[in-house]
Write a protein that holds these residues in place. Structure first.
Motif: not given
Lengths: 268, 295
Positions: B192-200
């Motif tokens: 349930g992480a957003s894309k930007i959470d996943t990247v950062m």
């Protein structure tokens, strides 16, 4: 569409698919999936390679959204809500519906941080130490790692890594756990541990598992769907569900000849 | 070749035949390859040897404390130039590292799953930028920053060097991000992480060692650059009071003092060249060390 279908109430049917076809671009990967998945049960998907069982599984938490050409026809309801309606947030979906993958994939972080990652994203404010411990206990790996929570998750053995991944999925308190061949990279002892764990987990969670291993499906699941694959005149392979029954029925007295042949090991 | 033993069994000889054409060709090619390798290393060794012989003898702490000398006197020091090099490269890093990494994140993580056609031309632009001669970067920064602010400065030098560093950082960071296994991204998104959470929080931390290596190499290159500096930071005989005035750097000092007829200034240029080479070498070794630690 009737309004009662749209309301997000708890029902015993967690998922219901209606005439679900799955496409990658023009290619129809799976056709005509019509199944109900019941709460607090373990539902197994079995079938030969390339029959689309993982593809269907990944529709349930919209993980296929990561593939650009992916789209579906038909509907998947989650407690009556259309999972693919335009106003549904896939990020929210994945918080309710967790996933364990074929290859154990812990993050290159400490064991503690692997578990804490999901709850932190959700803005968890409670006692993180306690949540980490409970999650690890539920995944039956607490005893293995309690003295080395600061060690890297990636340094554990394969079976431990997979249990860590299950603990990580549990930590965000999902309702459903999807498991995509969770034991295919594990040795037989680790496999049995995971199967025992699944029996524990189904008290609290609904589990859908894809497996290549028919013994696993017959030992561990309550209901089983048998998928097969047909090849059209252009050589494209499309998967479909042959039979979906309570597990004993599917293995003891299947209706279809193909199921009979598959479960008795004559093909696949 | 087939042989038969006393009992009449026919077998194959596995022994090497030193006079067969294949063995001879193989030996000859090994010799040629070794010779080429040696020839390639000769210039490096010669340069290092000459710089060490000419520069090492003047090395002492006063070099880092004193100012460049007037002609025909003591050797003095390059304290202001050493600080100036750190200053300009520091400013360049402050600009190019965030821009470079964010561009890489766009290229590696976002450009592919949108319909954004800019991916191709941004990628293309980065490649072009990598091939632009460094003197053009210098004139560019001169025509913009120097003319606009009305003075040569460390900032102008930093901006010229940052444009130079950018393609290296974008390239290595993009590769580093692409090398992070897709399974991490799936696991994160599955939680349930957003894309930007996943990247950062997942992808970028996993790529940090490789990105650091790339940054080190870019810094090492910028430290030694002269052409863009001559148009922007210029040179100075004095300590810097602000970043908005002409600034001495080691590379510009070598360039200036290598051309004068005064032995003391020439000797200082040799010492500065030595320090410059050691600095670049150190950064390269650091980059290697970071890469190795990761593996």
């Amino acid at each position: 569409m009737a309004s009662n279908v749209q309301s997000p109430t708890q029902t015993d049917t967690v998922f219901r698919t209606e005439n679900l076809d799955i496409y990658y671009g023009d290619f129809k990967a799976v056709r005509d999936v019509n199944i109900d998945i019941q709460k607090n049960q373990i539902t197994a998907f079995i079938g030969p390679s390339g029959c689309g069982k993982s593809t269907v599984l990944r529709c349930f938490n919209r993980l296929n959204d990561l593939i650009k050409s992916f789209h579906i026809n038909g509907t998947i309801y989650y407690h009556g809500q259309d999972l693919y309606a335009p106003d549904i947030d896939p990020v929210e979906v994945r918080r309710q519906i967790g996933m364990v993958f074929q290859q154990p994939n812990p993050f290159p972080k400490t064991i503690y941080d692997n578990i804490a990652y999901g709850p932190r994203l959700l803005g968890f404010k409670g006692d993180m130490d306690e949540l980490v411990e409970t999650s690890l206990r539920k995944a039956a790996i607490w005893e293995d790692v309690k003295d080395k929570l600061k060690a890297l998750g990636t340094d554990l053995s394969g079976g431990q890594q997979q249990r860590l991944c299950i603990a990580r999925a549990i930590a965000v308190k999902p309702e459903v756990i999807l498991m995509d061949e969770p034991c295919s990279a594990l040795d037989p002892i680790s496999t049995l541990k995971i199967e025992d764990l699944m029996q524990e987990l189904k008290q609290d969670y609904t589990i859908v598992i894809v497996t290549h291993n028919m013994q696993q499906a017959s030992r561990a699941s309550d209901r089983t769907a048998f998928f097969n694959v047909e090849t059209n005149e252009k050589g494209k392979r499309t998967g479909y569900i042959v039979e979906y029954e309570p597990t004993e029925v599917l293995f003891q007295s299947p209706r279809e000849k193909a199921t009979q042949e598959y479960v008795s090991g004559r093909f696949g | 070749m087939t042989i038969s033993d006393a009992a009449g069994h026919v077998g194959l000889s596995l022994k090497k035949n030193p006079s067969s054409p294949r063995t001879l060709f193989s030996s000859a090619m090994s010799v040629v390859a070794t010779l080429c390798a040696v020839l390639a290393v000769i210039p490096l060794v010669a340069v290092l040897y000459y710089i060490i012989v000419r520069g090492l003898q003047y090395l002492n702490l006063d070099l880092f404390r004193q100012l460049p000398p007037p002609p025909l006197g003591e050797i003095g020091g390059f304290g202001n130039a050493f600080v100036g090099t750190l200053l300009t490269v520091g400013i360049a890093s402050l600009i190019s590292i965030p821009f470079g990494i964010l561009t890489a994140i766009f290229l590696a993580e976002f450009a592919k799953d949108t319909d954004a056609p800019e991916e191709n031309w941004i990628d293309f632009a980065v490649n072009i930028l990598a091939g632009v001669p460094s003197i053009v970067m210098g004139t560019f920064a001169w025509a913009t920053v120097v003319l606009l602010t009305g003075t040569f400065s460390a900032v102008a030098g930093g901006i010229a060097l940052s444009v130079l560093m950018l393609p290296t950082i974008v390239r290595t960071a993009t590769e580093a991000l692409e090398a992070v296994p897709g399974s991490y991204r799936q696991a994160s998104v599955g939680l349930g992480a957003s894309k930007i959470d996943t990247v950062m929080k997942i992808v970028l931390p996993a790529a940090v060692p490789a990105i650091t290596t790339g940054v080190m190499l870019a810094v090492a290159r910028a430290v030694g650059e002269t052409a863009p500096i001559l148009f922007t930071a210029l040179f100075s005989q004095f300590w810097n009071r602000t970043v908005w005035e002409p600034t001495a750097t080691l590379s510009a000092l070598v360039y200036n003092f290598a051309q004068v007829p005064y032995p003391n200034q020439q000797n200082l240029a040799w010492a500065a060249a030595f320090v410059l080479v050691v600095l670049v070498l150190f950064l390269n070794i650091l980059a290697r060390f970071i890469t190795r630690k990761r593996g």
